[in-house]
Design a protein around this motif. Structure first.
Motif, PDB file in Angstrom:
ATOM      1  N   ILE A 136       0.858  -1.174   0.000  1.00  0.00           N
ATOM      2  CA  ILE A 136       0.000   0.000   0.000  1.00  0.00           C
ATOM      3  C   ILE A 136       0.903   1.236   0.000  1.00  0.00           C
ATOM      4  O   ILE A 136       2.129   1.113   0.064  1.00  0.00           O
ATOM      5  CB  ILE A 136      -0.941   0.033   1.222  1.00  0.00           C
ATOM      6  CG1 ILE A 136      -0.130   0.198   2.522  1.00  0.00           C
ATOM      7  CG2 ILE A 136      -1.804  -1.231   1.281  1.00  0.00           C
ATOM      8  CD1 ILE A 136      -1.003   0.399   3.759  1.00  0.00           C
ATOM      9  N   GLY A 137       0.318   2.420  -0.058  1.00  0.00           N
ATOM     10  CA  GLY A 137       1.172   3.602   0.010  1.00  0.00           C
ATOM     11  C   GLY A 137       0.429   4.894  -0.240  1.00  0.00           C
ATOM     12  O   GLY A 137      -0.739   4.912  -0.626  1.00  0.00           O
ATOM     13  N   ALA A 138       1.161   5.968  -0.017  1.00  0.00           N
ATOM     14  CA  ALA A 138       0.638   7.318  -0.225  1.00  0.00           C
ATOM     15  C   ALA A 138       1.612   8.096  -1.083  1.00  0.00           C
ATOM     16  O   ALA A 138       2.828   7.969  -0.940  1.00  0.00           O
ATOM     17  CB  ALA A 138       0.437   8.026   1.120  1.00  0.00           C
ATOM     18  N   ALA A 139       1.082   8.900  -1.987  1.00  0.00           N
ATOM     19  CA  ALA A 139       1.920   9.713  -2.859  1.00  0.00           C
ATOM     20  C   ALA A 139       1.138  10.944  -3.294  1.00  0.00           C
ATOM     21  O   ALA A 139      -0.095  10.972  -3.231  1.00  0.00           O
ATOM     22  CB  ALA A 139       2.383   8.912  -4.071  1.00  0.00           C
ATOM     23  N   LEU A 140       1.868  11.956  -3.753  1.00  0.00           N
ATOM     24  CA  LEU A 140       1.247  13.227  -4.123  1.00  0.00           C
ATOM     25  C   LEU A 140       0.504  13.152  -5.450  1.00  0.00           C
ATOM     26  O   LEU A 140      -0.507  13.820  -5.647  1.00  0.00           O
ATOM     27  CB  LEU A 140       2.336  14.306  -4.203  1.00  0.00           C
ATOM     28  CG  LEU A 140       1.879  15.732  -4.545  1.00  0.00           C
ATOM     29  CD1 LEU A 140       0.942  16.262  -3.461  1.00  0.00           C
ATOM     30  CD2 LEU A 140       3.098  16.642  -4.697  1.00  0.00           C
ATOM     31  N   GLY A 141       0.973  12.351  -6.378  1.00  0.00           N
ATOM     32  CA  GLY A 141       0.431  12.325  -7.733  1.00  0.00           C
ATOM     33  C   GLY A 141      -1.024  11.891  -7.812  1.00  0.00           C
ATOM     34  O   GLY A 141      -1.574  11.285  -6.889  1.00  0.00           O
ATOM     35  N   ARG A 142      -1.604  12.148  -8.962  1.00  0.00           N
ATOM     36  CA  ARG A 142      -3.040  11.889  -9.156  1.00  0.00           C
ATOM     37  C   ARG A 142      -3.385  10.409  -9.050  1.00  0.00           C
ATOM     38  O   ARG A 142      -4.531  10.045  -8.772  1.00  0.00           O
ATOM     39  CB  ARG A 142      -3.493  12.446 -10.502  1.00  0.00           C
ATOM     40  CG  ARG A 142      -2.812  11.824 -11.697  1.00  0.00           C
ATOM     41  CD  ARG A 142      -3.201  12.499 -12.998  1.00  0.00           C
ATOM     42  NE  ARG A 142      -4.589  12.251 -13.334  1.00  0.00           N
ATOM     43  CZ  ARG A 142      -5.138  12.592 -14.507  1.00  0.00           C
ATOM     44  NH1 ARG A 142      -4.399  13.212 -15.417  1.00  0.00           N
ATOM     45  NH2 ARG A 142      -6.392  12.331 -14.765  1.00  0.00           N
ATOM     46  N   TYR A 143      -2.415   9.531  -9.300  1.00  0.00           N
ATOM     47  CA  TYR A 143      -2.678   8.090  -9.234  1.00  0.00           C
ATOM     48  C   TYR A 143      -2.263   7.477  -7.899  1.00  0.00           C
ATOM     49  O   TYR A 143      -2.233   6.255  -7.746  1.00  0.00           O
ATOM     50  CB  TYR A 143      -1.971   7.379 -10.385  1.00  0.00           C
ATOM     51  CG  TYR A 143      -2.413   7.871 -11.745  1.00  0.00           C
ATOM     52  CD1 TYR A 143      -3.731   7.726 -12.164  1.00  0.00           C
ATOM     53  CD2 TYR A 143      -1.515   8.508 -12.592  1.00  0.00           C
ATOM     54  CE1 TYR A 143      -4.151   8.207 -13.403  1.00  0.00           C
ATOM     55  CE2 TYR A 143      -1.912   8.985 -13.830  1.00  0.00           C
ATOM     56  CZ  TYR A 143      -3.233   8.829 -14.232  1.00  0.00           C
ATOM     57  OH  TYR A 143      -3.635   9.307 -15.459  1.00  0.00           O
ATOM     58  N   ALA A 144      -1.939   8.334  -6.945  1.00  0.00           N
ATOM     59  CA  ALA A 144      -1.669   7.904  -5.565  1.00  0.00           C
ATOM     60  C   ALA A 144      -0.569   6.846  -5.459  1.00  0.00           C
ATOM     61  O   ALA A 144      -0.642   5.936  -4.641  1.00  0.00           O
ATOM     62  CB  ALA A 144      -2.954   7.399  -4.894  1.00  0.00           C
ATOM     63  N   GLY A 145       0.451   6.977  -6.318  1.00  0.00           N
ATOM     64  CA  GLY A 145       1.590   6.063  -6.217  1.00  0.00           C
ATOM     65  C   GLY A 145       1.391   4.700  -6.835  1.00  0.00           C
ATOM     66  O   GLY A 145       2.089   3.754  -6.471  1.00  0.00           O
ATOM     67  N   SER A 146       0.488   4.581  -7.796  1.00  0.00           N
ATOM     68  CA  SER A 146       0.201   3.264  -8.376  1.00  0.00           C
ATOM     69  C   SER A 146       1.412   2.677  -9.098  1.00  0.00           C
ATOM     70  O   SER A 146       1.610   1.459  -9.101  1.00  0.00           O
ATOM     71  CB  SER A 146      -0.998   3.343  -9.329  1.00  0.00           C
ATOM     72  OG  SER A 146      -0.734   4.235 -10.400  1.00  0.00           O
ATOM     73  N   TRP A 147       2.243   3.514  -9.718  1.00  0.00           N
ATOM     74  CA  TRP A 147       3.437   3.001 -10.403  1.00  0.00           C
ATOM     75  C   TRP A 147       4.410   2.390  -9.402  1.00  0.00           C
ATOM     76  O   TRP A 147       4.981   1.338  -9.642  1.00  0.00           O
ATOM     77  CB  TRP A 147       4.122   4.114 -11.180  1.00  0.00           C
ATOM     78  CG  TRP A 147       3.339   4.649 -12.343  1.00  0.00           C
ATOM     79  CD1 TRP A 147       2.291   4.040 -12.970  1.00  0.00           C
ATOM     80  CD2 TRP A 147       3.527   5.909 -12.988  1.00  0.00           C
ATOM     81  NE1 TRP A 147       1.816   4.847 -13.975  1.00  0.00           N
ATOM     82  CE2 TRP A 147       2.550   5.988 -14.013  1.00  0.00           C
ATOM     83  CE3 TRP A 147       4.403   6.967 -12.809  1.00  0.00           C
ATOM     84  CZ2 TRP A 147       2.453   7.094 -14.855  1.00  0.00           C
ATOM     85  CZ3 TRP A 147       4.305   8.062 -13.638  1.00  0.00           C
ATOM     86  CH2 TRP A 147       3.347   8.129 -14.657  1.00  0.00           C
ATOM     87  N   SER A 148       4.601   3.083  -8.299  1.00  0.00           N
ATOM     88  CA  SER A 148       5.505   2.570  -7.272  1.00  0.00           C
ATOM     89  C   SER A 148       4.996   1.251  -6.706  1.00  0.00           C
ATOM     90  O   SER A 148       5.771   0.299  -6.517  1.00  0.00           O
ATOM     91  CB  SER A 148       5.670   3.592  -6.145  1.00  0.00           C
ATOM     92  OG  SER A 148       6.458   3.073  -5.104  1.00  0.00           O
ATOM     93  N   ARG A 149       3.717   1.180  -6.421  1.00  0.00           N
ATOM     94  CA  ARG A 149       3.162  -0.052  -5.862  1.00  0.00           C
ATOM     95  C   ARG A 149       3.300  -1.212  -6.841  1.00  0.00           C
ATOM     96  O   ARG A 149       3.623  -2.329  -6.456  1.00  0.00           O
ATOM     97  CB  ARG A 149       1.700   0.147  -5.449  1.00  0.00           C
ATOM     98  CG  ARG A 149       1.530   1.181  -4.335  1.00  0.00           C
ATOM     99  CD  ARG A 149       0.175   1.089  -3.651  1.00  0.00           C
ATOM    100  NE  ARG A 149      -0.956   1.146  -4.559  1.00  0.00           N
ATOM    101  CZ  ARG A 149      -1.470   2.266  -5.053  1.00  0.00           C
ATOM    102  NH1 ARG A 149      -0.942   3.440  -4.728  1.00  0.00           N
ATOM    103  NH2 ARG A 149      -2.510   2.229  -5.851  1.00  0.00           N
ATOM    104  N   ALA A 150       3.077  -0.927  -8.134  1.00  0.00           N
ATOM    105  CA  ALA A 150       3.204  -1.979  -9.145  1.00  0.00           C
ATOM    106  C   ALA A 150       4.649  -2.465  -9.251  1.00  0.00           C
ATOM    107  O   ALA A 150       4.914  -3.675  -9.308  1.00  0.00           O
ATOM    108  CB  ALA A 150       2.716  -1.473 -10.500  1.00  0.00           C
ATOM    109  N   ASP A 151       5.597  -1.526  -9.271  1.00  0.00           N
ATOM    110  CA  ASP A 151       7.003  -1.918  -9.368  1.00  0.00           C
ATOM    111  C   ASP A 151       7.452  -2.684  -8.124  1.00  0.00           C
ATOM    112  O   ASP A 151       8.241  -3.637  -8.214  1.00  0.00           O
ATOM    113  CB  ASP A 151       7.883  -0.677  -9.551  1.00  0.00           C
ATOM    114  CG  ASP A 151       7.787  -0.096 -10.954  1.00  0.00           C
ATOM    115  OD1 ASP A 151       7.175  -0.737 -11.827  1.00  0.00           O
ATOM    116  OD2 ASP A 151       8.325   1.015 -11.172  1.00  0.00           O
ATOM    117  N   THR A 152       6.951  -2.261  -6.974  1.00  0.00           N
ATOM    118  CA  THR A 152       7.319  -2.942  -5.725  1.00  0.00           C
ATOM    119  C   THR A 152       6.773  -4.361  -5.703  1.00  0.00           C
ATOM    120  O   THR A 152       7.465  -5.303  -5.297  1.00  0.00           O
ATOM    121  CB  THR A 152       6.808  -2.145  -4.517  1.00  0.00           C
ATOM    122  OG1 THR A 152       7.371  -0.823  -4.550  1.00  0.00           O
ATOM    123  CG2 THR A 152       7.188  -2.812  -3.209  1.00  0.00           C
TER     124      THR A 152
END
Length: 204
Positions: A136-152
């Motif tokens: 899970i996670g939090a991010a500033l961008g409009r997609y709420a960190g979906s790229w980071s979560r997918a890569d992780t």
């Protein structure tokens, strides 16, 4: 499991003391359901960059004898960095792992990726092997960190963890107006923990 309590450890991809992702992790610990213990694992910033030369659990003594590994960069056997030993022990002893990550330049923070690399070794028997892991996670961008979560998730799966796809909670931090996490965010974090606990129970 050693007893009826499900043990969940949390890895946080932000080193900032007051980061929103750390607050999400703390919310997971503070609101753990009955029968679940959630513990934050600190010290990711103290991990050395992964280097097989200093990972003594992966070093073949024959390689050292044959001088394929430079002894000047290879501590004596059993001299793993304490931060690495602690990380592997905590994750290895847990029933499940919750990863809470921000998004840095569209991907996984380096400190978190480095921790995953350490947890992936020794090859085939790392601390993440076959362990349920949610991201899970939090991010500033409009997609709420979906790229980071997918890569992780991708890295964790390659490292041997059993990625729980049903855990997919993201929080867009631009919507945070004060210091308190909204109730729906706390609920989302709690739901992620419950899904992990259910996964553990289903395999018990």
């Amino acid at each position: 499991m050693s007893d009826s309590t499900v043990q969940v450890v949390v890895l946080v991809g932000s080193l900032r003391r007051d980061s929103i992702n750390r607050r999400l992790a703390q919310a997971a610990a503070d609101n753990a359901p009955t029968g679940v213990r959630v513990r934050l694992v600190d010290g990711l910033g103290r991990l050395p960059f992964y280097n097989e030369d200093i990972d003594n659990e992966d070093i073949d003594n024959e390689d050292i004898d044959n001088k394929d590994i430079d002894p000047s960069t290879s501590p004596e056997a059993g001299a793993l960095d304490p931060a690495v030993t602690d990380l592997r022990e905590h994750v290895g002893a847990a029933d499940a792992v919750l990863v809470v990550t921000p998004e840095y330049n569209g991907s996984t923070p380096a400190v978190l990726k480095n921790a995953i690399d350490w947890l992936s070794r020794p090859y085939g028997s790392g601390a993440l092997k076959d362990k349920p892991v949610g991201v899970i996670g939090a991010a500033l961008g409009r997609y709420a960190g979906s790229w980071s979560r997918a890569d992780t998730r991708k890295s964790i799966g390659v490292a041997g963890g059993r990625v729980v796809e049903e855990v997919d909670f993201g929080f867009q931090t631009s919507g945070l107006t004060d210091g308190a996490l909204p109730d729906e965010v706390v609920d989302g974090v709690g739901a992620a923990v419950r899904v992990l606990a259910d996964q553990v129970a289903a395999r018990a």
